[in-house]
Write an enzyme that holds these catalytic residues in place. Structure first.
Site, PDB file in Angstrom:
ATOM      1  N   GLY A  17       0.826  -1.201   0.000  1.00 54.00           N
ATOM      2  CA  GLY A  17       0.000   0.000   0.000  1.00 54.00           C
ATOM      3  C   GLY A  17       0.858   1.248   0.000  1.00 54.00           C
ATOM      4  O   GLY A  17       1.958   1.266   0.560  1.00 54.00           O
ATOM      5  N   LEU A  76      -1.306   7.178   2.857  1.00 60.66           N
ATOM      6  CA  LEU A  76      -0.543   7.965   3.831  1.00 60.66           C
ATOM      7  C   LEU A  76       0.316   7.063   4.704  1.00 60.66           C
ATOM      8  O   LEU A  76       1.497   7.328   4.912  1.00 60.66           O
ATOM      9  CB  LEU A  76      -1.491   8.791   4.696  1.00 60.66           C
ATOM     10  CG  LEU A  76      -2.150   9.966   3.980  1.00 60.66           C
ATOM     11  CD1 LEU A  76      -3.128  10.663   4.910  1.00 60.66           C
ATOM     12  CD2 LEU A  76      -1.101  10.951   3.487  1.00 60.66           C
ATOM     13  N   ALA A  77      -0.252   5.983   5.196  1.00 61.07           N
ATOM     14  CA  ALA A  77       0.508   5.104   6.074  1.00 61.07           C
ATOM     15  C   ALA A  77       1.611   4.387   5.287  1.00 61.07           C
ATOM     16  O   ALA A  77       2.778   4.367   5.707  1.00 61.07           O
ATOM     17  CB  ALA A  77      -0.426   4.090   6.738  1.00 61.07           C
ATOM     18  N   GLY A  78       1.262   3.822   4.162  1.00 62.15           N
ATOM     19  CA  GLY A  78       2.210   3.026   3.395  1.00 62.15           C
ATOM     20  C   GLY A  78       3.353   3.847   2.822  1.00 62.15           C
ATOM     21  O   GLY A  78       4.527   3.485   2.975  1.00 62.15           O
ATOM     22  N   HIS A  88     -21.565   8.508   7.025  1.00 61.37           N
ATOM     23  CA  HIS A  88     -21.509   9.962   6.945  1.00 61.37           C
ATOM     24  C   HIS A  88     -22.853  10.479   6.444  1.00 61.37           C
ATOM     25  O   HIS A  88     -23.358  10.004   5.436  1.00 61.37           O
ATOM     26  CB  HIS A  88     -20.383  10.337   5.986  1.00 61.37           C
ATOM     27  CG  HIS A  88     -19.901  11.723   6.166  1.00 61.37           C
ATOM     28  ND1 HIS A  88     -20.647  12.803   5.788  1.00 61.37           N
ATOM     29  CD2 HIS A  88     -18.761  12.219   6.685  1.00 61.37           C
ATOM     30  CE1 HIS A  88     -19.971  13.908   6.074  1.00 61.37           C
ATOM     31  NE2 HIS A  88     -18.821  13.576   6.612  1.00 61.37           N
ATOM     32  N   SER A 137     -18.681  17.816   2.661  1.00 60.65           N
ATOM     33  CA  SER A 137     -18.283  18.129   4.030  1.00 60.65           C
ATOM     34  C   SER A 137     -19.503  18.323   4.927  1.00 60.65           C
ATOM     35  O   SER A 137     -20.479  18.950   4.535  1.00 60.65           O
ATOM     36  CB  SER A 137     -17.445  19.394   4.042  1.00 60.65           C
ATOM     37  OG  SER A 137     -17.237  19.803   5.363  1.00 60.65           O
ATOM     38  N   ARG A 141     -22.931  12.779  13.602  1.00 60.53           N
ATOM     39  CA  ARG A 141     -23.086  12.048  12.349  1.00 60.53           C
ATOM     40  C   ARG A 141     -24.043  10.861  12.440  1.00 60.53           C
ATOM     41  O   ARG A 141     -24.917  10.696  11.595  1.00 60.53           O
ATOM     42  CB  ARG A 141     -21.721  11.485  11.914  1.00 60.53           C
ATOM     43  CG  ARG A 141     -20.797  12.521  11.350  1.00 60.53           C
ATOM     44  CD  ARG A 141     -19.462  11.899  10.996  1.00 60.53           C
ATOM     45  NE  ARG A 141     -18.556  12.935  10.503  1.00 60.53           N
ATOM     46  CZ  ARG A 141     -17.320  12.708  10.051  1.00 60.53           C
ATOM     47  NH1 ARG A 141     -16.833  11.491  10.063  1.00 60.53           N
ATOM     48  NH2 ARG A 141     -16.569  13.688   9.611  1.00 60.53           N
ATOM     49  N   GLU A 171      -5.778   2.940   8.259  1.00 62.78           N
ATOM     50  CA  GLU A 171      -7.176   2.501   8.377  1.00 62.78           C
ATOM     51  C   GLU A 171      -7.262   0.977   8.458  1.00 62.78           C
ATOM     52  O   GLU A 171      -8.241   0.434   8.972  1.00 62.78           O
ATOM     53  CB  GLU A 171      -8.001   3.021   7.181  1.00 62.78           C
ATOM     54  CG  GLU A 171      -9.506   2.837   7.356  1.00 62.78           C
ATOM     55  CD  GLU A 171     -10.336   3.349   6.165  1.00 62.78           C
ATOM     56  OE1 GLU A 171      -9.776   4.025   5.293  1.00 62.78           O
ATOM     57  OE2 GLU A 171     -11.538   3.060   6.142  1.00 62.78           O
ATOM     58  N   ARG A 175     -14.774   7.652  14.431  1.00 60.07           N
ATOM     59  CA  ARG A 175     -13.606   8.480  14.173  1.00 60.07           C
ATOM     60  C   ARG A 175     -14.024   9.940  14.059  1.00 60.07           C
ATOM     61  O   ARG A 175     -15.025  10.270  13.438  1.00 60.07           O
ATOM     62  CB  ARG A 175     -12.910   8.054  12.881  1.00 60.07           C
ATOM     63  CG  ARG A 175     -11.698   8.894  12.535  1.00 60.07           C
ATOM     64  CD  ARG A 175     -11.059   8.461  11.243  1.00 60.07           C
ATOM     65  NE  ARG A 175     -11.922   8.614  10.097  1.00 60.07           N
ATOM     66  CZ  ARG A 175     -12.184   9.779   9.491  1.00 60.07           C
ATOM     67  NH1 ARG A 175     -11.661  10.896   9.954  1.00 60.07           N
ATOM     68  NH2 ARG A 175     -12.979   9.826   8.438  1.00 60.07           N
TER      69      ARG A 175
END
Lengths: 252, 643, 246
Positions: free
Chosen positions: B46, B49-51, B272, B290, B336, B431, B441
């Site tokens: 992946g 962002l993390a990967g 959402h 949003s 939400r 995630e 979250r």
């Protein structure tokens, strides 16, 4: 909501090394509320039902930001709408009875993998040549240690909005990647964080861009018109400026 | 039907006061000497962002990194679609924020189902993330004086959200991608795009590699290393329609689960409330807007279910502003989950609007009358533009139609404090893991967690594994690799050989309907049991009647999709079972049997203040439910209320 | 120095050289047109100018060599980049349609920009014929009494009128894009000045194009019949012009 009857002329090519050709398909009851890719989904479901292999096309987020979708639609990159990716193009832009020609991005640097899927890794390699700030994780100063004038930050953001879809290359008569490269060079040239590597970055990225086989810029502005992220032509001028400055002042 | 085992999972939380745990742990962990780092190969799956952050950071440290991604470029990972912003406890606006407050808000926002120590660390490193991203040239919004701008987000009482227009995820990801490509250029990261991970290879009980399919050629490939990092995102597409990218899937996590990694809290999904509704059967995904829209928009449906007049012609007395009616104090600003459930309830009762009847109005008429069109344009111009582009309706003149959609999944593979799963050597980031958001979250926290895990946690904790364990030399010739490769290949061959009648997409859609109706924002024991039966039946149908055309040895998107749907069909059942077992309501998990008189979620801290982690027991036996008790030493357990 | 050579042979370097040579050639065009316009003032003035020009025994060869090199460089780079551009897209599109909505507002005169190679080639052909007429004297040579007489004679020929009219108008189209594009390539883009450059480029292209085109047009209208006879009458007074050329 109304529905359309369409004739699709779609480029089919089994693999990189095999020849391709156009296939003509007829599609009925296309809702004007559909996105272009949803229309292709419907086509594919029909093809599967008729035991014909579905058309391969790239797509992912389907909200206009990942840059994975492409397609030359009736000779226009991402279709007729402005500042729009194919996934955000809706069928209401077409008329009942239309014939739609769907081709892959065409450039020597973007070989076709299958049908409408092309290999855009050349763009990644251009970024690898210098489209970043060389900072290792963990050594950054406080985020507010360096002030950045708002106007510069805004302009950098305008340039950074590039989604890397390659529409600029696809739309350019010379398959030039100058808008893509100009956007990244501009973002970094406008920010103080990008200053230390300013000269080497532009020289290396342009050299890589040339190696990858993209064409030359003729300032026709087709790239700007096709860009779904609204990247301005002024970024190409800045790229030229940065390049000239770097070339003239290089030490060797 | 399920076996509940009270096996206590060891989260390896360091001792000491919460403020000191991470620093203490950093000191206590083993280090890999600089010269030895080049002897270790790490596989990162992946490039979100993390990967991307982990791959770049590990390569910077000197490890040899192999990085796979499913898209054609690492820059396209779905992190790119995050709009709002990223939280950090910088307290630049001087409004009373602190690491402790960010920590507190996140634990409370997660409805007390997250692990305190992890969340504190997340808040602690949040500031470093902003520093790192700014240094990378991420063009965050600025004030005229040149300082970084902040805004409030998702009802937070302080302004701690950093943002880059409505494209924060994109800019953060491109920053990480730049760092990643720099290491690719240096030869420290070997990048393999268009690769789908299909199995984790386990040698002597330790994750030592992966099997992937080259999506361009259909070839199966094996990759070998000393550790595997899964950064493969969430499983929202089990619902078919979600705000996730089309390619997002559970396959990587699911294969890891089948190799011994426990799956934690799969029932914690976030829905959402302000998405653009479905317009027809062909709908392929949903688009989020949003939730700040609810600051000025009023939610309503007609008072009469038969009222088919155009929205603008329905006078106020015939409108039911149901959120304002039910929650007079909070009105349209209820959280939400509450807003989502209320919309579903109205639509199910027949009051829904639009052609499909599955939408409610979000009306800006009063706000425009009060503030003028200019003010509304300044606040929401880009959202209104996006809405018009998709629906061809102008929200300045007709009310928006909105409906809730699956957006984020808090559940994921269980990890300890080191982000290591129950399968040694397998780390899970972003995630894909379960750790930091509990049952719900908060806005602008997903980006924070992905980057925290990738830049500042995994690069430390992985050393403990590499230096602390005996990791004998293994190559891809090891029988375990060949075994996994053959397994993966056979599985896809089996799918191709079904030669049935139903398309993959139609089965996926049907699964989505089941998940949405019975495991969506409001769940009952009855519904969940039904869902399990229906999913089982659908899974059987898949293996007997799915139709996949084309070769395996070529780019075959239909086959890719089929493989993912096959996993969703197994995973969906686990999600339903987890929801069934969790007999309480908390965060995104609402059980109708467990609500207050005012229809609010009722937690059961006595029996369910724990993480549920599921262990795979083979195809024919139900998974085993393990628990990790959650203790709240710093943040006191309280019930939320919106009255 | 190696880096500079490498830089100038890159895609941007080549385009930069094309811009610089192109703008220098624009300068030449201004001088050339100014000289030519003397034909409208009077044959004598025109001849005097030609006379003075040719009297420059040292400067003229240097200037002509320089001009020759500018042309060669500009043309060669044009052909090289055109070849590269063709190679950059091996398989052509079945259909291609512009997305530039309003060419003038988007800056680059879109159509002209796409025709730089064909217009350049047409201008090149015209240039060769023009040199054949006036420089080398190999196309329709004649025994003219003066430079003005020569010009008048050549411009009165139907072939010349057609070729020159096409050549000069196409030159205008070439400049229409080329002039402002050169500034963009040199990196000179500014929200305040770029519109001015574009407007100026447009006016420049029109003036140069129409200015030069006026000669074959006037030739067609018979304006230079007079010049021809006029100068023949004046022949005795300016006998040097032809002999000098030979």
């Amino acid at each position: 909501m109304s529905s359309l009857k369409l004739t699709l002329k779609v480029w089919r090519q089994p693999s990189r090394d095999e020849a391709g050709q156009f296939h003509t398909y007829h599609l009925e009851d296309v809702s004007t509320e559909m996105s272009f890719l949803e229309m292709l989904d419907v086509l594919n479901e029909n093809l599967i039902a008729q035991d014909e292999e579905p058309v391969a096309f790239d797509h992912d987020c389907r909200e206009g930001i990942c840059g994975m979708c492409s397609l030359m639609i009736n000779g226009q990159a991402h279709g007729p709408d402005n500042e729009t990716t194919t996934c955000q193009l809706h069928m209401r832009h077409f008329r009942d009875g239309d014939t739609i020609v769907i081709e892959p991005w065409r450039a020597k640097a973007f070989p076709v993998i299958r049908d409408l899927v092309v290999d855009r890794s050349a763009l990644d390699r251009v970024i690898a040549a210098g489209g970043y700030v060389s900072v290792n994780c963990g050594s950054a100063p406080d985020a507010n240690a360096v002030l950045v004038p708002k106007t510069d930050a805004d302009k950098a953001m305008d340039a950074a909005a590039c989604i890397g879809c390659g529409a600029c290359v696809a739309a350019c008569k010379n398959a030039s990647a100058m808008l893509f490269v100009g956007a990244k060079v501009s973002q970094m040239a406008l920010l103080p964080q990008g200053k230390p590597e300013r000269a080497s970055r532009v020289l290396n990225m342009v050299a890589r861009m040339d190696e990858e086989g993209f064409g030359n810029c003729t300032n026709t502005a087709e790239c700007e018109a096709a860009c779904p992220a609204g990247i301005s032509l002024s970024n190409i001028a800045r790229l030229n400026r940065e390049y000239l400055k770097a070339a003239l002042t290089a030490a060797n | 039907m399920s076996v509940v085992e009270e096996t206590r999972l060891d989260a390896k939380i360091p001792g000491g006061p919460i403020e000191d745990k991470w620093e203490k742990h950093q000191f206590e962990m083993k280090l890999v000497a600089p010269n030895n780092k080049r002897k270790f190969d790490v596989i990162v799956v992946g490039t979100g962002l993390a990967g991307a952050a982990a791959a770049a950071s590990l390569a910077e440290l000197g490890y040899n990194v192999t990085n796979l991604c499913i898209q054609d470029s690492p820059r396209r990972a779905h992190s790119i679609a995050a709009q709002g912003g990223i939280n950090a406890a910088k307290n630049y606006p001087n409004d009373g924020d602190s690491v402790m407050r960010l920590f507190y808000d996140t634990v409370k926002g997660g409805d007390y189902r997250s692990r305190e120590a992890n969340v504190y660390r997340l808040a602690h490193v949040s500031n470093l993330i902003i520093d790192q991203c700014v240094a990378q040239g991420v063009p965050f919004a600025r004030e005229y004086g040149g300082l970084l701008a902040n805004r409030t987000f998702g009802g937070a009482q302080v302004s701690r959200t950093f943002y880059a227009r409505g494209q924060t995820g994109q800019q953060l990801l491109l920053g990480a991608y730049g760092s990643l490509m720099r290491q690719v250029e240096h030869g420290k990261v070997k990048l393999f795009p268009r690769r789908e991970m299909l199995d984790v290879v386990v040698v002597d009980g330790v994750a030592r590699g992966v099997v992937a399919r080259n999506l361009m050629t259909g070839e199966f490939e094996t990759y070998c290393g000393h550790a595997v990092l899964l950064c493969t995102g969430g499983y929202g597409n089990a619902y078919y329609l979600s705000t996730n990218a089309k390619g997002s899937n559970v396959t990587a996590a699911w294969r890891a689960y089948k190799r011994g990694a426990y799956f934690a809290n799969p029932c914690f999904t976030q829905i959402h409330p302000t998405c653009i509704p479905v317009s027809g059967d062909y709908q392929s995904k949903l688009t989020l807007m949003s939730e700040s829209l609810r600051n000025d928009g009023r939610v309503w449906v007609p008072k009469s279910a038969d009222d088919k007049r155009p929205a603008t012609e329905i006078p106020d007395e015939d409108r039911d502003y149901y959120l304002e009616r039910r929650y007079p104090a909070f009105g349209n600003m209820v959280p939400r989950d509450v807003a989502s459930r209320a919309a579903k309830e109205r639509c199910d009762a027949g009051y829904g609007v639009g052609e499909t009847g599955m939408a409610v109005f979000l009306d800006f008429k009063d706000a425009i009358a009060r503030d003028g069109e200019d003010v509304i344009h300044q606040k929401y111009g880009n959202l209104f533009h996006m809405y018009k582009k998709i629906t061809d309706e102008d929200p300045y003149h007709v009310p928006m139609r909105i409906y809730p959609a699956v957006h984020y999944t808090m559940g994921g593979l269980w990890v300890d404090y080191n982000l290591e799963s129950t399968l040694p050597g397998l780390f899970v980031l972003g995630e894909a893991n379960f750790s930091d958001h509990g049952a719900n979250r908060l806005g602008a926290s997903a980006l924070m967690q992905g980057l925290a895990d990738g830049y500042f946690v995994a690069p430390y904790t992985i050393a403990n594994h590499l230096a602390g364990r005996q990791l004998p030399r293994v190559t891809t010739h090891h029988p375990a690799f060949q075994e996994s490769l053959v397994d993966s290949r056979n599985r896809l061959e089996r799918i191709r050989n079904v030669n049935g009648e139903r398309s993959v997409d139609s089965i996926h859609r049907e699964l989505g309907h089941i998940m949405w109706n019975d495991c969506g924002m409001s769940r009952t024991a009855q519904g969940l049991n039904d869902a399990i039966d229906k999913i089982t039946a659908l899974r059987e149908e898949f293996w007997q009647n799915v139709k996949v055309l084309g070769k395996g040895e070529a780019l075959n998107q239909n086959l890719e999709h089929a493989g993912r749907v096959a996993d969703f069909l197994e995973f969906g059942e686990l999600l339903a079972r987890d929801a069934l077992e969790r007999q309480e309501s908390c965060g995104g998990h609402f059980r109708e049997e467990h609500q207050t008189a005012e229809n609010e979620a009722m937690r059961d801290d006595e029996n369910f203040c724990h993480v549920a982690a599921w262990e795979y027991q083979g195809t024919d036996s139900p998974a085993t439910r393990h628990t990790e008790p959650l203790t709240f030493e710093t943040v006191k357990l309280t019930q939320r209320s919106y009255k | 120095m190696t880096s500079l050579i490498r830089a100038l042979s890159s895609s941007i370097g080549k385009k930069l050289l094309m811009s610089v040579t192109g703008l220098a050639l624009c300068g030449f065009l201004v001088v050339h047109l100014s000289g030519n316009l003397l034909l409208y003032v009077g044959a004598a003035e025109y001849d005097a100018y030609a006379h003075a020009l040719h009297a420059q025994k040292i400067l003229l060869p240097i200037a002509e060599t320089g001009l020759f090199l500018l042309f060669i460089l500009h043309i060669a780079l044009g052909l090289i980049t055109a070849g590269e551009n063709r190679a950059a897209r091996e398989v052509k599109y079945d259909t291609q349609r512009s997305k530039v909505i309003d060419p003038s507002s988007k800056g680059a005169p879109n159509l002209a920009s796409k025709l730089m190679v064909p217009t350049g080639l047409i201008v090149l052909m015209f240039l060769l014929i023009h040199l054949g007429h006036f420089k080398l004297g190999i196309i329709s040579p004649g025994d003219d009494a003066s430079e003005a007489a020569k010009a008048g004679r050549i411009l009165s020929e139907g072939f010349t009128q057609v070729v020159y009219l096409i050549g000069t108008l196409v030159l205008g189209i070439h400049l229409f894009h080329g002039f402002q594009s050169a500034f963009q390539t040199m990196g000179l883009n500014h929200p305040k000045y770029t519109p001015l450059i574009k407007t100026f480029g447009f006016i420049f292209a029109v003036c140069i194009g129409l200015g030069f085109a006026s000669f074959p047009a006037m030739g067609y209208l018979g304006r230079f019949k007079e010049t021809e006879t006029q100068t023949t009458e004046n022949r005795a007074e300016t006998p040097t012009s032809i002999t000098q050329r030979k």
